[in-house]
Scaffold this motif. Structure first.
Motif, mmCIF file in Angstrom:
data_model
loop_
_atom_site.group_PDB
_atom_site.id
_atom_site.type_symbol
_atom_site.label_atom_id
_atom_site.label_comp_id
_atom_site.label_asym_id
_atom_site.label_seq_id
_atom_site.Cartn_x
_atom_site.Cartn_y
_atom_site.Cartn_z
ATOM 1 N N LEU A 172 0.851 -1.190 0.000
ATOM 2 C CA LEU A 172 0.000 0.000 0.000
ATOM 3 C C LEU A 172 0.886 1.240 0.000
ATOM 4 N N VAL A 173 0.533 2.254 -0.783
ATOM 5 C CA VAL A 173 1.268 3.523 -0.789
ATOM 6 C C VAL A 173 0.259 4.665 -0.798
ATOM 7 N N ASN A 193 -5.611 2.480 10.445
ATOM 8 C CA ASN A 193 -6.986 2.001 10.653
ATOM 9 C C ASN A 193 -7.980 2.779 9.783
ATOM 10 N N LYS A 194 -7.756 4.079 9.659
ATOM 11 C CA LYS A 194 -8.630 4.919 8.821
ATOM 12 C C LYS A 194 -8.520 4.502 7.355
ATOM 13 N N ILE A 195 -7.286 4.248 6.896
ATOM 14 C CA ILE A 195 -7.061 3.820 5.510
ATOM 15 C C ILE A 195 -7.664 2.431 5.280
ATOM 16 N N TYR A 199 -10.299 1.673 2.338
ATOM 17 C CA TYR A 199 -9.811 1.058 1.106
ATOM 18 C C TYR A 199 -9.661 -0.467 1.130
ATOM 19 N N ILE A 200 -9.598 -1.098 2.324
ATOM 20 C CA ILE A 200 -9.294 -2.541 2.378
ATOM 21 C C ILE A 200 -10.502 -3.283 2.941
ATOM 22 N N LEU A 260 3.117 13.267 5.232
ATOM 23 C CA LEU A 260 3.668 11.968 5.605
ATOM 24 C C LEU A 260 3.453 11.025 4.433
ATOM 25 N N VAL A 261 4.521 10.429 3.949
ATOM 26 C CA VAL A 261 4.416 9.414 2.907
ATOM 27 C C VAL A 261 4.416 8.053 3.602
ATOM 28 N N VAL A 262 3.448 7.213 3.271
ATOM 29 C CA VAL A 262 3.305 5.923 3.943
ATOM 30 C C VAL A 262 3.466 4.783 2.938
ATOM 31 N N PHE A 263 4.376 3.875 3.255
ATOM 32 C CA PHE A 263 4.494 2.596 2.555
ATOM 33 C C PHE A 263 4.133 1.523 3.562
ATOM 34 N N GLU A 264 3.177 0.692 3.198
ATOM 35 C CA GLU A 264 2.866 -0.420 4.079
ATOM 36 C C GLU A 264 2.850 -1.719 3.287
#
Length: 291
Positions: A172-173, A193-195, A199-200, A260-264
């Protein structure tokens, strides 16, 4: 691969090595060590053994020495040499440099994994989200697009071999506004949790990915593309369902763009070890470049 006398391996030196480098990786459902450790005696250190990628050589000698060398017998290869006058001195070096040695081997494996991925990488310019966010990543072409909204990217690799063939590795990005630099680490779980809710989705209405409530994630300082970041390891689950697994989250402070850039990365692979899958995701995350 530890090259040490059998008497050292079965004694206090060996115990220290196993304690230092056999420590369990946090955030995994089953116990798995950060590094897998094996031993060979010096007289058994044959040409086949010398092809090992990561080697630790323990010697006794009058002078104390700690040295790191690359590509001595094979390529790629990292060898750490430790020499000291007695067991107690060797153990002290291992204790003092435990984190440094661990990082040397892990970084070498990250570089090796990224070099493999570069040979079969996706053209990441095809993804609208990466383009809009000004990001590039070295992603192997076994990943396929699930969602690419321009603000959120989801890629998935269906695992096709062995007992894990019903599972998947996921990327996820996305980015969120930077509100307060001092509270970033405390906000990571709430953001994911919000994302997840947005989206998931799960298999039924009202089901979606959340951070597992019974397991507190671990957060560490990290650096991605020269920028301050936080690495978070924990477990995800699907609300009101039985799906679960480990996740690896990198939240990067991009002050230049006030965000904030997020990679998960998260893995679903029931009944098998998951360390290797998470390590692949870590290698992809650490290839990130931010414009």
């Amino acid at each position: 691969m530890v090259v040490a006398k059998i008497s050292d391996w079965t004694g206090d030196v060996g115990a220290e090595i196993r304690n230092s480098f056999g420590e369990l990786q946090v955030g995994l459902p089953q116990p798995e060590p950060i590094l897998s450790v094996s031993q060979v005696a010096p007289n058994g250190f044959s040409s086949m053994m010398k092809a090992s990628r990561n080697i630790l050589i323990i010697n006794e000698g009058d002078t104390e020495n700690f040295t790191v060398k690359k590509n001595v017998y094979a390529k790629p290869q990292t060898i750490v040499y430790i020499q000291a006058k007695d067991d107690a001195s060797i153990i002290k070096i291992l204790q003092d440099r435990k984190m440094e040695i661990r990082r040397i081997y892990l970084d070498a494996d990250i570089d090796f994994t990224q070099s493999i991925f570069r040979k079969s990488k996706l053209d990441d310019s095809q993804f609208l989200t990466l383009k809009n966010l000004g990001l590039s990543l070295t992603i192997p072409d076994k990943f396929n697009k699930v969602d690419d909204t321009g603000e959120f990217l989801w890629l998935r690799n269906h695992l096709t071999s062995g007992i894990a063939k019903s599972g998947s590795n996921n990327i996820l990005v996305y980015a969120v506004p930077l509100v307060d630099k001092t509270s970033v680490a405390d906000s990571i779980v709430a953001i994911r949790n919000k994302i997840g809710k947005k989206y998931i989705p799960g298999s039924k209405e009202g089901m979606y990915m959340i951070t597992e409530k019974a397991y507190t994630p671990f957060t560490f300082d990290a650096t991605i593309d020269g920028k301050k970041a936080y690495e978070t390891r924990g477990k995800w689950e699907v609300k009101d369902d039985f799906m679960a697994g480990p996740f690896l989250n990198y939240t990067i402070i991009d002050e230049k763009n006030n965000r904030l850039v997020v990679f998960e990365g998260f893995t679903y692979a029931p009944s098998v070890g998951k360390r290797a899958f998470l390590f692949e995701l870590e290698a992809i995350a650490k290839s990130m470049k931010i414009q």
